[in-house]
Design a protein around this motif. Structure first.
Motif, PDB file in Angstrom:
ATOM      1  N   SER A   1      59.838  10.395  73.797  1.00 19.28           N
ATOM      2  CA  SER A   1      58.993  11.493  74.271  1.00 19.28           C
ATOM      3  C   SER A   1      58.629  12.444  73.131  1.00 19.28           C
ATOM      4  CB  SER A   1      59.723  12.249  75.386  1.00 19.28           C
ATOM      5  OG  SER A   1      58.934  13.315  75.872  1.00 19.28           O
ATOM      6  N   ILE A   2      59.589  12.699  72.241  1.00 20.44           N
ATOM      7  CA  ILE A   2      59.323  13.580  71.089  1.00 20.44           C
ATOM      8  C   ILE A   2      58.286  12.956  70.167  1.00 20.44           C
ATOM      9  CG2 ILE A   2      60.335  14.441  68.937  1.00 20.44           C
ATOM     10  CD1 ILE A   2      62.834  15.134  70.490  1.00 20.44           C
ATOM     11  N   LEU A   3      58.420  11.654  69.890  1.00 23.34           N
ATOM     12  CA  LEU A   3      57.468  10.966  69.008  1.00 23.34           C
ATOM     13  C   LEU A   3      56.063  10.987  69.598  1.00 23.34           C
ATOM     14  CD1 LEU A   3      59.620   7.880  67.930  1.00 23.34           C
ATOM     15  CD2 LEU A   3      58.991   9.850  66.520  1.00 23.34           C
ATOM     16  N   ALA A   4      55.951  10.748  70.902  1.00 26.25           N
ATOM     17  CA  ALA A   4      54.648  10.751  71.553  1.00 26.25           C
ATOM     18  C   ALA A   4      54.039  12.146  71.552  1.00 26.25           C
ATOM     19  CB  ALA A   4      54.787  10.226  72.979  1.00 26.25           C
ATOM     20  N   ASN A   5      54.862  13.159  71.803  1.00 29.97           N
ATOM     21  CA  ASN A   5      54.372  14.538  71.817  1.00 29.97           C
ATOM     22  C   ASN A   5      53.939  14.988  70.423  1.00 29.97           C
ATOM     23  OD1 ASN A   5      54.060  17.121  73.351  1.00 29.97           O
ATOM     24  ND2 ASN A   5      55.582  17.826  71.868  1.00 29.97           N
TER      25      ASN A   5
ATOM     26  N   LYS B   1      45.476  15.054  69.711  1.00 35.67           N
ATOM     27  CA  LYS B   1      44.839  15.819  70.800  1.00 35.67           C
ATOM     28  C   LYS B   1      44.005  14.900  71.694  1.00 35.67           C
ATOM     29  CE  LYS B   1      44.735  20.223  68.272  1.00 35.67           C
ATOM     30  NZ  LYS B   1      45.583  19.748  67.166  1.00 35.67           N
ATOM     31  N   LEU B   2      44.692  14.022  72.391  1.00 34.42           N
ATOM     32  CA  LEU B   2      44.039  12.986  73.189  1.00 34.42           C
ATOM     33  C   LEU B   2      43.261  13.535  74.382  1.00 34.42           C
ATOM     34  CD1 LEU B   2      46.919  10.328  73.223  1.00 34.42           C
ATOM     35  CD2 LEU B   2      44.898  10.374  71.759  1.00 34.42           C
TER      36      LEU B   2
ATOM     37  N   LYS C   1      48.544  19.014  74.943  1.00 34.92           N
ATOM     38  CA  LYS C   1      49.317  19.472  76.102  1.00 34.92           C
ATOM     39  C   LYS C   1      50.671  18.777  76.115  1.00 34.92           C
ATOM     40  CE  LYS C   1      45.469  20.600  79.211  1.00 34.92           C
ATOM     41  NZ  LYS C   1      44.866  20.340  80.554  1.00 34.92           N
ATOM     42  N   SER C   2      51.719  19.604  76.201  1.00 31.80           N
ATOM     43  CA  SER C   2      53.060  19.042  76.296  1.00 31.80           C
ATOM     44  C   SER C   2      53.399  18.645  77.723  1.00 31.80           C
ATOM     45  CB  SER C   2      54.093  20.060  75.788  1.00 31.80           C
ATOM     46  OG  SER C   2      53.891  20.328  74.422  1.00 31.80           O
ATOM     47  N   HIS C   3      52.743  19.322  78.695  1.00 35.97           N
ATOM     48  CA  HIS C   3      52.962  19.030  80.111  1.00 35.97           C
ATOM     49  C   HIS C   3      51.614  18.973  80.809  1.00 35.97           C
ATOM     50  CE1 HIS C   3      56.503  21.371  78.649  1.00 35.97           C
ATOM     51  NE2 HIS C   3      57.133  20.331  79.143  1.00 35.97           N
TER      52      HIS C   3
ATOM     53  N   ILE D   1      46.569   9.101  80.144  1.00 34.47           N
ATOM     54  CA  ILE D   1      45.971   9.161  78.797  1.00 34.47           C
ATOM     55  C   ILE D   1      47.063   9.385  77.747  1.00 34.47           C
ATOM     56  CG2 ILE D   1      44.468  10.521  77.286  1.00 34.47           C
ATOM     57  CD1 ILE D   1      42.671  11.016  79.707  1.00 34.47           C
ATOM     58  N   LEU D   2      47.972  10.340  77.999  1.00 33.90           N
ATOM     59  CA  LEU D   2      49.042  10.620  77.040  1.00 33.90           C
ATOM     60  C   LEU D   2      50.015   9.445  76.938  1.00 33.90           C
ATOM     61  CD1 LEU D   2      49.874  14.376  77.756  1.00 33.90           C
ATOM     62  CD2 LEU D   2      48.442  13.419  75.951  1.00 33.90           C
TER      63      LEU D   2
END
Length: 318
Positions: A183-187, A194-195, A201-203, A212-213
């Motif tokens: 989750s950290i790597l994806a965030n 900025k997909l 957006k983190s949430h 999308i995320l």
């Protein structure tokens, strides 16, 4: 001539005195006496609970009829991407709980112990305003505090503050630290990519944005995987050791998902009326871990035969 001048001067003087008496209003000085503050009744509170019950007197507003409603102080102690944002929205859906977010993400507020204490005092005195503030009838007020935001560096002073002020700690961690790492790597990737229409957006609050995320699958550095997992594990264990003398409760993200009665435990811990708690947040990463990364085979080999091997298995279902 002298008599005439004397009479004129006396006449002017007498006229001026008469005008003052006719046109002037006597000034009456009202004596003000300080009103005696009404003491709030704590007779119904258990002696063991009294250190954790407070009656704040905010400087920015008047609590009015709620002045004698007891308030409890808390702090959510967690690590990034451990479900703390989702958990905080659950708490804030309660009409009597105000959790004011990640206050110490701003570096100035955690620059030294003095600024930390000053900020905490303002929060617990109900003088810190956010969208979560319930103001007058708040029954529990707190914040979300990440372990890497000055908490561990100043843990001795903060523990002393918590014990002196009657602040309760809510530990919230993830059992599966591998899921947290992914989750950290994806965030981190989305902070640059900025997909979502050029915004990070983190949430998210929609399944569309979540998909999308979740479409990005990071590559985990298998050679550093075990040292990184051990580092986070040590940090979590140290935090619980440092704050073991405080009144606290330990929660895990997976347990809350699997068993919503854990939210009842939290409300009982904060001594607030029981309510059904809800959140608008939508989970981003769902399904098996193998579908969320590019190099799942490398991860399996790295963790095989270690006590982290259990992270490879499914730990909850949505």
């Amino acid at each position: 001539m002298l008599v005439l001048m004397f009479v004129m001067v006396c006449g002017v003087y007498i006229c001026s005195v008469c005008l003052k008496q006719i046109g002037g209003h006597p000034t009456v000085r009202l004596l003000s006496y300080p009103m005696a503050e009404r003491a709030c009744d704590v007779a119904d509170i258990e002696p063991s609970e009294k250190p954790y019950v407070h009656f704040p007197k905010p400087e920015s507003f008047n609590r009015e009829e709620c002045a004698c409603n007891p308030v409890r102080y808390f702090a959510i102690l967690s690590t990034q991407r451990s479900g703390s944002g989702w958990f905080e929205t659950l708490l804030n859906s309660h009409m009597n709980i105000s959790s004011n977010g990640e206050i110490f993400s701003v570096k100035v507020r955690r620059s030294n112990i003095s600024t930390i204490v000053e900020t905490l005092d303002k929060i617990y005195n109900l003088d810190w305003f956010t969208s979560a503030s319930k103001n007058e009838c708040t029954a529990a007020v707190g914040l979300k505090w990440m372990l890497n935001q000055g908490l561990m560096q100043h843990h001795e002073e903060i523990v002393e503050y918590f014990n002196a002020k009657g602040v309760s700690a809510i530990f919230l961690f993830r059992r599966n630290l591998l899921r947290r790492m992914i989750s950290i790597l994806a965030n981190s990737f989305d902070q640059n990519a900025k997909l979502l229409n050029g915004t990070h957006k983190s949430h998210v609050h929609s399944t569309h944005d979540a998909k999308i995320l979740a479409s990005y699958k990071p590559v985990v550095n298998a050679s550093l995987l075990i040292p990184n997992l051990r580092q986070v594990e040590d940090l979590v264990n140290k935090s619980m050791e440092y704050f073991k003398s405080t009144r606290h409760i330990i929660l895990y993200y997976e347990d809350i998902i699997n068993n919503r009665t854990k939210l009842v435990d939290v409300q009982n811990f904060l001594r607030v009326p029981l309510r059904d708690l809800s959140s608008r947040q939508v989970k981003i990463h769902k399904g098996s871990l193998s579908s969320q990364v590019e190099n799942w085979g490398d991860i399996e080999k790295a963790l095989e035969g270690t006590h982290y091997q259990s992270y490879l298995h499914e730990d909850y279902k949505l």
